[in-house]
Design a protein around this motif. Structure first.
Motif, PDB file in Angstrom:
ATOM      1  N   ALA A 148       0.630  -1.201   0.288  1.00 26.81           N
ATOM      2  CA  ALA A 148       0.078   0.038   0.295  1.00 26.81           C
ATOM      3  C   ALA A 148       0.643   1.010   0.176  1.00 26.81           C
ATOM      4  CB  ALA A 148      -1.150  -0.030   1.467  1.00 26.81           C
ATOM      5  N   SER A 149       2.382   0.688  -0.358  1.00 28.76           N
ATOM      6  CA  SER A 149       3.170   2.400   0.096  1.00 28.76           C
ATOM      7  C   SER A 149       2.884   2.899  -1.677  1.00 28.76           C
ATOM      8  CB  SER A 149       4.289   1.898   0.220  1.00 28.76           C
ATOM      9  OG  SER A 149       5.282   1.164  -0.138  1.00 28.76           O
ATOM     10  N   PHE A 168       5.833  -4.282 -12.996  1.00 25.42           N
ATOM     11  CA  PHE A 168       5.612  -5.801 -11.932  1.00 25.42           C
ATOM     12  C   PHE A 168       6.547  -6.011 -11.332  1.00 25.42           C
ATOM     13  CE2 PHE A 168       3.771  -5.811 -16.085  1.00 25.42           C
ATOM     14  CZ  PHE A 168       2.218  -6.696 -16.391  1.00 25.42           C
ATOM     15  N   LEU A 169       6.432  -7.095  -9.656  1.00 26.96           N
ATOM     16  CA  LEU A 169       6.447  -7.240  -9.267  1.00 26.96           C
ATOM     17  C   LEU A 169       7.161  -9.055  -9.161  1.00 26.96           C
ATOM     18  CD1 LEU A 169       5.176  -5.902  -5.679  1.00 26.96           C
ATOM     19  CD2 LEU A 169       6.959  -4.779  -7.377  1.00 26.96           C
ATOM     20  N   THR A 192       1.164   2.072  -6.540  1.00 23.39           N
ATOM     21  CA  THR A 192       1.252   1.168  -5.726  1.00 23.39           C
ATOM     22  C   THR A 192       1.432   0.346  -5.228  1.00 23.39           C
ATOM     23  OG1 THR A 192      -0.754   3.015  -4.873  1.00 23.39           O
ATOM     24  CG2 THR A 192      -0.690   0.939  -3.394  1.00 23.39           C
ATOM     25  N   ALA A 193       2.619  -0.216  -3.894  1.00 27.28           N
ATOM     26  CA  ALA A 193       2.894  -2.124  -4.087  1.00 27.28           C
ATOM     27  C   ALA A 193       1.884  -2.610  -3.475  1.00 27.28           C
ATOM     28  CB  ALA A 193       4.502  -1.749  -2.939  1.00 27.28           C
ATOM     29  N   GLU A 219      11.957  -8.078   0.012  1.00 31.11           N
ATOM     30  CA  GLU A 219      10.779  -7.999   0.066  1.00 31.11           C
ATOM     31  C   GLU A 219       9.846  -7.070  -0.171  1.00 31.11           C
ATOM     32  OE1 GLU A 219       9.354  -9.584   5.077  1.00 31.11           O
ATOM     33  OE2 GLU A 219      11.777  -9.254   4.016  1.00 31.11           O
ATOM     34  N   LEU A 220       8.785  -8.139  -0.319  1.00 29.66           N
ATOM     35  CA  LEU A 220       7.336  -7.134  -0.170  1.00 29.66           C
ATOM     36  C   LEU A 220       6.112  -7.290   1.157  1.00 29.66           C
ATOM     37  CD1 LEU A 220       5.443  -5.334  -1.098  1.00 29.66           C
ATOM     38  CD2 LEU A 220       4.049  -7.060  -2.415  1.00 29.66           C
ATOM     39  N   ALA A 221       7.082  -6.429   2.588  1.00 32.32           N
ATOM     40  CA  ALA A 221       6.391  -6.925   3.588  1.00 32.32           C
ATOM     41  C   ALA A 221       4.844  -6.251   3.400  1.00 32.32           C
ATOM     42  CB  ALA A 221       7.245  -5.495   4.636  1.00 32.32           C
TER      43      ALA A 221
END
Length: 326
Positions: A148-149, A168-169, A192-193, A219-221
């Motif tokens: 959401a960041s 894309f991640l 937006t992540a 990392e996607l936290a």
């Protein structure tokens, strides 16, 4: 009558061979004309671009070379109009919808049965985008993005048309999570992540049909949540006694706060209050029995460290002060 007799009777041996010769000549000519055509080439191959303009392909070394205009989204399918050599047949036929991608094949069969295969070759008339940096967060040796960041990709040659930009991640197992693009300029993309929490190996950007990758383990936290009070609204001054309760509203993730109290801005003194209830939007607080009497106009709160960020504190003033009396 003498001439007629000469033709009919005078030289019959000469007339008959001549007739045979001319018949053979005519037969040979007809036979040559009926030979099947050996030509299996594409004469013309044309499609429509996104604006409805005709694009003609170049035929080079059995490749159908199509130059797609810049700043236009590439369609998944096309419906070409095709002309082939006389007597030849092509599959898929002219007017048939086919996948618009490298390698889509056409087979042309000449009248004599010979076959030639052609394959589409796409040429994208746009500059390759460049990624210079990504606004990753770094905390205690961890490189990460929080869900959401808002994340900024800096670089160059990005399309200014947001419909032509995708981000894309890319996870370590190759799975891709597409994220929402917020804004674009030629030198930056903001997104937006989002996606499954976990480890990733790179960021992929598709801009104007060209792909650029930014190699980085990260990392996607989980979403980093901090208590916030956007405003505490008391419609009028309140007079409270020790032991009374005060209902504070106007926050987000306020339940993450671990110390809450009044603050004396003149002396810089903090006076902790008793937390009776925590909610997302605020708290119910109780006035301690030893709280100094007086007027209070500020509230402070603390929140703890997380695995991805330091804790901190915040201060907010009341719209109307609170007076503590005996």
């Amino acid at each position: 009558m003498t001439l007629i007799r000469f033709i009919k009777y005078g030289k019959p041996a000469l007339v008959k061979p001549l007739m045979i010769f001319f018949l053979l000549l005519a037969f040979t000519a007809c036979k040559k004309e009926q030979q099947p055509s050996p030509y299996s080439n594409i004469v013309n191959f044309a499609i429509k671009d996104a604006k409805g303009e005709t694009l003609k392909a170049g035929i080079e070394n059995n490749e159908i070379v199509l130059y797609w205009p810049p700043e236009q989204a590439i369609p998944d399918f096309i419906t070409p109009v095709i002309t082939v050599a006389e007597g030849a047949e092509i599959q898929p036929a002219s007017g048939t919808k086919v996948a618009f991608k490298d390698g889509t094949a056409y087979t042309v069969r000449a009248k004599n049965g010979s076959i030639t295969t052609y394959k589409i070759k796409m040429k994208i008339n746009s500059v390759m985008p460049y990624i210079g940096s990504v606004s990753f967060k770094v905390y205690k040796g961890k490189t990460f993005l929080s869900k959401a960041s808002s994340v900024t990709v800096s670089g160059d040659y990005f399309s200014s048309d947001i419909s032509l930009v995708k981000v894309f991640l890319v996870a370590k197992d190759g799975k891709e999570a597409e994220v929402k693009v917020e804004t674009v300029t030629p030198i930056s993309i903001k997104f937006t992540a989002d996606g499954p929490v976990g480890d990733y190996r790179r960021l992929k950007v598709i801009s104007n049909n060209r792909t650029a990758n930014y190699e980085q383990d990260f990392e996607l936290a989980p979403e980093l949540l901090f208590p916030r009070l956007t405003g505490i609204s008391f419609q009028q001054q309140q007079t409270l006694k020790r032991g009374d309760q005060i209902n504070v509203k106007g926050g987000t993730d306020a339940d993450l706060a671990n110390v809450i109290g009044f603050y004396d801005i003149n002396t810089g003194t903090e006076y902790p209050l008793i937390v009776k209830e925590k909610r997302k939007d605020g708290w119910i607080l109780q006035i301690p029995s030893d709280l100094p009497l007086g007027v209070y106009s500020y509230l402070y709160f603390y929140f703890p460290d997380t695995a991805y960020a330091d804790g901190g504190a915040s201060l907010i003033d009341f719209d109307a002060p609170v007076t503590i009396v005996p």
